[in-house]
Motif scaffolding. Structure first.
Motif, short mmCIF file in Angstrom:
data_model
loop_
_atom_site.label_atom_id
_atom_site.label_comp_id
_atom_site.label_asym_id
_atom_site.label_seq_id
_atom_site.Cartn_x
_atom_site.Cartn_y
_atom_site.Cartn_z
N LEU A 11 0.50 -1.35 0.42
CA LEU A 11 0.32 -0.19 -0.02
C LEU A 11 0.54 1.32 -0.19
N LEU A 12 2.01 1.09 0.55
CA LEU A 12 2.82 2.35 0.85
C LEU A 12 3.68 3.08 -0.70
N GLU A 13 4.09 1.44 -1.11
CA GLU A 13 4.12 1.50 -2.98
C GLU A 13 3.37 2.27 -3.69
N LEU A 14 2.07 1.92 -3.22
CA LEU A 14 0.57 2.26 -4.50
C LEU A 14 0.44 3.39 -4.39
N ILE A 15 0.69 3.76 -2.41
CA ILE A 15 -0.04 5.19 -2.63
C ILE A 15 0.57 5.82 -1.91
N PRO A 16 1.63 6.33 -2.30
CA PRO A 16 2.48 7.17 -1.93
C PRO A 16 1.73 8.66 -0.94
N ASN A 17 1.34 8.89 -0.93
CA ASN A 17 0.73 9.91 -0.20
C ASN A 17 0.02 9.23 1.33
N PHE A 18 -0.19 7.55 1.22
CA PHE A 18 -0.16 7.49 2.26
C PHE A 18 1.23 7.90 3.06
N ALA A 19 1.97 7.56 1.91
CA ALA A 19 3.43 7.73 3.31
C ALA A 19 3.83 8.34 4.21
N THR A 20 2.93 9.85 3.56
CA THR A 20 3.22 10.73 3.56
C THR A 20 2.48 11.42 5.19
N GLU A 21 1.29 10.97 4.30
CA GLU A 21 0.12 11.02 6.16
C GLU A 21 0.99 10.02 7.49
#
Length: 573
Positions: free
Chosen positions: A34-44
């Motif tokens: 998920l972190l790879e597919l949704i980089p903005n999630f990593a920012t969150e």
């Protein structure tokens, strides 16, 4: 310390560290995907390495997320829980990922568009959580603004794919997102405010960074102009006039937001009865404020009380912060377990004027604290504390902050998917509404005005159960509130009678309920299920029942569906 520097976070004293299991490994692998597919999630989460990136909002990106869910469910087949934590993880993953795939296969994931929770807002909102201290931080902001066009292009292609499958949001939702997109793109708007920044928290920005910011802002503004044009010229002509989504879709979305399949007719009738009960309680409190006063008269008395008035957003922010800080001090270690690292909660005025009050969780390392945001509609400058005391408890402690930060804190107990990647509205919002009522029971709403504010919030949530299920399923209107079947127009009049908020906020909320079916009722239905689960555990444990211990056990599970929550808590009692 910047947000991207990991800070040492102590493991919970409430739970011993546990050995990672095969099920934890599958969950962790899915989380990393998920972190790879949704980089903005990593920012969150405050995780370094994806500061300028966006997820792929195109059909290919949506399919990649679906395939990750399918693969994870395949890997879980045949695995047996090693302990109670594993049992909850397995239960939660099968329920959540299974629902994700149902939505995907129905085609709804290609047509996400509403006034509050779709890529049109998310692509912009991620900037609110990006650090702003250094020139490097501002370079990241510039880089992400430069990537807004790609994110918007992918989103537009998915909306086209959704249309080909027969899924287009209602006209009302398309029109409001056109308006939002145009506002993001306007001169002097949100992106211009970033693009003209000359100083970071640490000092003046170098000329190359300032130039990157200007270029990035122009790219982002252009992308949102393109989105507004596509919505206006291509999507709007095909958008249905009808807002109601019907029983089949509503039942699916209700399960998404609750993690439980409820009887919609029974729940609707309960909502009608709960609304009547709350109104009766309001009438009793109004009489305390002034003998013989109606609810409306009591509210007017409170609104006109100078001691309960705030003028300007600076005063609103300061009041929120002070009340939040006092609540933390009073509750921590007495009524709830609140580790020191969780005691910091920031209250902020949001950089948008769309309406709504919301919470964002801490970064994974707690270097960025949990934050309570108030998006004040344009033109509103006066606020009353009696209405919003309960809101601070809802968004802060013991509401969302205690809940979300507890899950983030439990790194010694829970795998990262359980801690950071699952959110079920009925469990989360239900807890926050449960917390509001609990604060009355604990004596924090002894003032009749503050108590009337809490009841006002409870009334709003009960009315949303009636409105949301009634309008989307086109049920019969209760005799007290009208005649015939529900329509959006009849629903607006009903909400106006039951929700004491400004016209700007009411319009925002009304549009939200029509475009996000099943979400608004999850607060009150979630509260109902939380109270039922608590009472089941209380009955099972008898004299041994301890409310603080029950809350700790429940919050240590993280956000899971309400059926999973019941199975975990009731079977363990």
């Amino acid at each position: 310390m910047t947000q991207n520097t990991p800070a040492p976070v102590p493991s919970s004293s409430e739970q011993p560290a546990r050995r990672s299991t095969a099920i934890d490994a599958v969950a962790t692998s899915y989380y990393e995907t998920l972190l790879e597919l949704i980089p903005n999630f990593a920012t969150e989460l405050g995780i370094a390495g994806h500061e300028t990136e966006y997820q792929d909002y195109s059909p290919a990106g949506i399919e990649a997320l679906a395939e990750a869910a399918r693969n994870t469910l395949r890997l879980l087949e045949g695995l047996q829980p090693a302990d109670d934590v594993d049992a909850v993880t397995l239960d939660a993953m099968r329920e959540r990922l299974g629902l994700d795939l149902e939505i995907h296969e129905a085609g709804y994931s290609f047509a996400e568009l509403n006034n509050i929770a779709c890529p049109a807002q998310d692509i912009r909102a991620i900037f609110d959580l990006m650090p702003t201290a250094t020139a490097e931080d501002w370079g990241n902001i510039a880089g992400r603004m430069a990537n807004v066009p790609g994110a918007i292009e992918g989103y537009i292609s998915s909306l086209r794919a959704g249309r080909e499958r027969g899924h287009v949001a209602a006209r009302r939702q398309v029109e409001i997102v056109i308006e939002q997109s145009a506002k993001y793109a306007e001169d002097g708007g949100f992106f211009d405010s970033l693009g003209t920044t000359e100083r970071g928290d640490d000092g003046e920005l170098p000329a190359p960074v300032r130039e990157q910011l200007r270029a990035g802002a122009e790219a982002a503004r252009g992308a949102y102009r393109s989105l507004a044009s596509f919505l206006q010229d291509d999507l709007l002509p095909t958008a249905p006039e009808k807002d109601a989504v019907g029983r089949e879709r509503y039942a699916l979305m209700s399960r998404v937001f609750l993690g439980s399949a409820v009887d919609l007719e029974e729940t609707y009738q309960w909502g009608v009865e709960e609304l009547d009960r709350v109104i009766a309680e309001q009438e009793a409190v109004a009489n305390e404020i002034r003998e013989g006063a109606s609810i409306e008269e009591a509210m007017r008395i409170l609104d006109e009380d100078p001691a309960r008035q705030l003028h300007g957003t600076d005063a609103l922010q300061a009041w929120m912060q002070d009340l939040s800080d006092r609540a933390v001090d009073a509750l921590a270690g007495v009524h709830f377990d609140v580790p020191d690292v969780m005691r910091r909660l920031e209250c902020r005025i949001a950089p948008t004027n769309e309406g709504g009050i919301y919470y964002t969780g801490p970064s994974d390392d707690f270097s960025r604290p949990g934050r309570m945001w108030w998006s004040v509609p344009e033109g509103e400058d006066s606020f009353t504390t009696w209405k919003e005391t309960t809101t601070v408890y809802h968004e802060g402690i013991p509401g969302h902050h205690l809940q979300v930060a507890t899950a983030t804190y439990q790194r010694a107990l829970l795998n990262p998917w359980r801690r950071n990647a699952i959110w079920v509205s009925g469990q989360g919002e239900g807890w926050a509404l449960y917390s509001e009522r609990l604060m009355q029971e604990l004596g924090f709403l002894a003032d009749p005005g503050d108590r009337l504010g809490m009841l006002d919030a409870q009334r709003m949530r009960a009315a949303r159960v009636v409105f949301d299920i009634g309008v989307h399923l086109e049920l019969e209107i209760p005799e007290r509130w009208g005649e015939g079947t529900w329509t959006p127009d009849k629903g607006y009049d009903f909400l106006k009678k039951n929700i004491a908020i400004s016209e700007g906020q009411l319009n925002f909320e009304y549009t939200r309920y029509l475009g996000w079916p099943g979400q608004a009722p999850s607060y009150k239905i979630g509260q109902r299920l939380w109270e039922q689960i608590r009472d089941e555990v209380r009955t099972s444990e008898g004299d041994a029942f301890d409310l603080r211990a029950f809350h700790t056990r429940a919050l240590n599970l993280g956000s899971v569906g309400l059926d999973t929550l019941r199975r975990a808590l009731v079977s363990a009692s």
